[in-house]
Write a protein that holds these residues in place. Structure first.
Motif, PDB file in Angstrom:
ATOM      1  N   LYS A  39       0.846  -1.193   0.000  1.00  0.00           N
ATOM      2  CA  LYS A  39       0.000   0.000   0.000  1.00  0.00           C
ATOM      3  C   LYS A  39       0.880   1.243   0.000  1.00  0.00           C
ATOM      4  O   LYS A  39       1.746   1.390   0.865  1.00  0.00           O
ATOM      5  CB  LYS A  39      -0.897  -0.002   1.247  1.00  0.00           C
ATOM      6  N   SER A  46       1.785   5.127   0.601  1.00  0.00           N
ATOM      7  CA  SER A  46       1.269   6.025   1.638  1.00  0.00           C
ATOM      8  C   SER A  46       0.829   7.360   1.038  1.00  0.00           C
ATOM      9  O   SER A  46       1.312   7.780  -0.007  1.00  0.00           O
ATOM     10  CB  SER A  46       2.326   6.255   2.714  1.00  0.00           C
ATOM     11  N   ASP A  47      -0.093   8.003   1.744  1.00  0.00           N
ATOM     12  CA  ASP A  47      -0.574   9.311   1.303  1.00  0.00           C
ATOM     13  C   ASP A  47       0.547  10.334   1.390  1.00  0.00           C
ATOM     14  O   ASP A  47       1.235  10.421   2.396  1.00  0.00           O
ATOM     15  CB  ASP A  47      -1.741   9.773   2.188  1.00  0.00           C
ATOM     16  N   ASP A  93       2.356  12.092   4.772  1.00  0.00           N
ATOM     17  CA  ASP A  93       3.807  11.997   4.870  1.00  0.00           C
ATOM     18  C   ASP A  93       4.430  13.330   5.236  1.00  0.00           C
ATOM     19  O   ASP A  93       5.268  13.433   6.118  1.00  0.00           O
ATOM     20  CB  ASP A  93       4.397  11.591   3.512  1.00  0.00           C
TER      21      ASP A  93
END
Ligand SMILES: [Zn+2]
Length: 283
Positions: free
Chosen positions: A272, A274-275, A279
Motif C-alpha cells: 500500500k 502512503s498518502d 507523509d
C-alpha cells in the motif's frame, strides 16, 4: 477533466457541426478565461470554420487563418445549442463563452465550480501559446514509437512514471485519469522510476488505453462523453471497489489537490502506497 480521448471526440463532434459554417460572433463573458486581445474576438465574425482539431488537451477551432484554442481544464465542457437564446452579456452561472453561427446555432463553453481555470486564446498560430508550443509529442501520432517513449523515460531518469505521463511537456494529452488506467494495464506502480520500467509494455498500454477510449467515445455527443468516460474506468475514481482484473480492493493516494487510484496486487506487489499529504505532515 477531459483528456486526450474526450478532446479527440469533442473535436470530431464539433468538427462535424461547425466545418464549413460561418461564425456570427463569439461572446466571451469570462474575462479571466480569455488570455489574448490581439486579434480581438470580433475578428471571428464572418469567418468560415475550416477545421476542428486537437493539440494535447487543447481544442483548436480553425476559422480561416485564426485559431480559437480552448483548454477546458478541470471542469470545463462544451454544450451544443441548436438555437442560442440571446447574446451573453454578463458572467452568471457556468457559461464562460458562447459561439454563435449565422443560423443561430452554436455552442457554449461552460465551467463548473468556483475555481475557474479554463483558458481561451484567439491566435494566428497555436504555437504563439507557450503551453501549446512546449507540448511533448502526441502519443497517438504515427511517428510516436517505442523508441520515442524510451527516450522520454530515459530523459526523465528517476522521476516517478505517473508524473512523467502527466507532464504535458514530456508527452501530450494524458492526465490524472488515463495515467491511472495506463499504469494499471501495464501493471506498473505509479511511483516506479521512469528509467526502470518496461518500455514496450508501457507503450502498448498507452496505445490500447487511449485508442479504446476514443473508440468508445466515437459517435457520442459532447453531452454523453463524461458519463461514458467515468463508467469505463478500471481503477481511476474506484477507491474501495474491486479490481476488475484480480478482485483486490483498489487503493488511493491523496495529494494536496488530487488523488489517484491503483490496485496493490496488480501494480505494487501488494504494497500500500502512503498518502503524500500525510507523509509531509508527519515529517
Ligand atoms: Zn488488480
Amino acid at each position: 477533466m477531459p483528456e486526450l480521448p474526450e478532446v479527440t471526440a469533442l473535436a470530431a463532434d464539433l468538427g462535424s457541426r461547425l466545418t464549413g459554417r460561418v461564425i456570427e460572433r463569439l461572446d466571451v463573458v469570462s474575462f479571466a478565461a480569455l488570455k489574448t486581445f490581439d486579434p480581438p474576438v470580433s475578428a471571428l465574425t464572418d469567418r468560415t470554420v475550416t477545421a476542428v482539431g486537437r493539440r494535447g488537451k487543447y481544442l483548436d477551432i480553425v476559422a480561416t487563418d485564426l485559431h480559437l484554442v480552448v483548454h477546458l481544464a478541470r471542469a470545463g465542457w462544451v454544450r451544443w445549442r441548436a438555437q442560442a437564446p440571446q447574446p451573453l452579456r454578463s458572467a452568471k452561472g457556468p457559461i464562460a463563452a458562447r459561439l454563435v453561427l449565422d443560423d443561430g446555432s452554436g455552442f457554449d463553453l461552460t465551467e463548473a465550480g468556483t475555481k475557474k481555470s479554463m483558458t481561451i486564446h484567439l491566435v494566428r498560430d497555436p504555437d504563439e501559446i507557450e503551453r501549446v508550443a512546449t507540448l511533448g509529442p502526441d502519443p497517438l501520432a504515427a511517428d510516436f514509437t517505442v523508441d520515442s517513449l524510451a527516450d522520454i523515460l530515459a530523459a526523465a531518469g528517476r522521476s516517478r512514471v505517473k508524473g512523467v505521463l502527466r507532464d504535458q511537456r514530456r508527452v501530450a494529452g494524458i492526465g490524472n485519469a488515463y495515467s491511472d488506467e495506463i499504469l494499471h494495464v501495464a501493471r506498473l506502480s505509479p511511483f516506479a522510476p521512469a528509467d526502470s520500467v518496461d518500455v514496450r509494455s508501457l507503450f502498448d498500454a498507452i496505445q490500447s488505453t487511449l485508442r479504446d477510449a476514443i473508440a468508445r467515445a466515437e459517435g457520442h455527443a459532447a453531452s454523453e462523453l463524461k458519463g461514458e468516460k467515468k463508467s469505463n474506468m478500471r481503477v481511476h475514481g474506484r477507491f474501495h471497489e474491486a479490481c476488475p482484473v484480480c478482485g483486490d480492493t483498489i487503493q488511493q493516494v491523496i495529494y494536496a489537490d488530487s488523488t489517484f487510484q491503483y490496485c496493490p496486487t496488480c501494480q505494487t506487489g501488494g504494497t500500500k502506497l502512503s498518502d503524500r499529504v500525510l507523509d509531509r505532515l508527519l515529517k
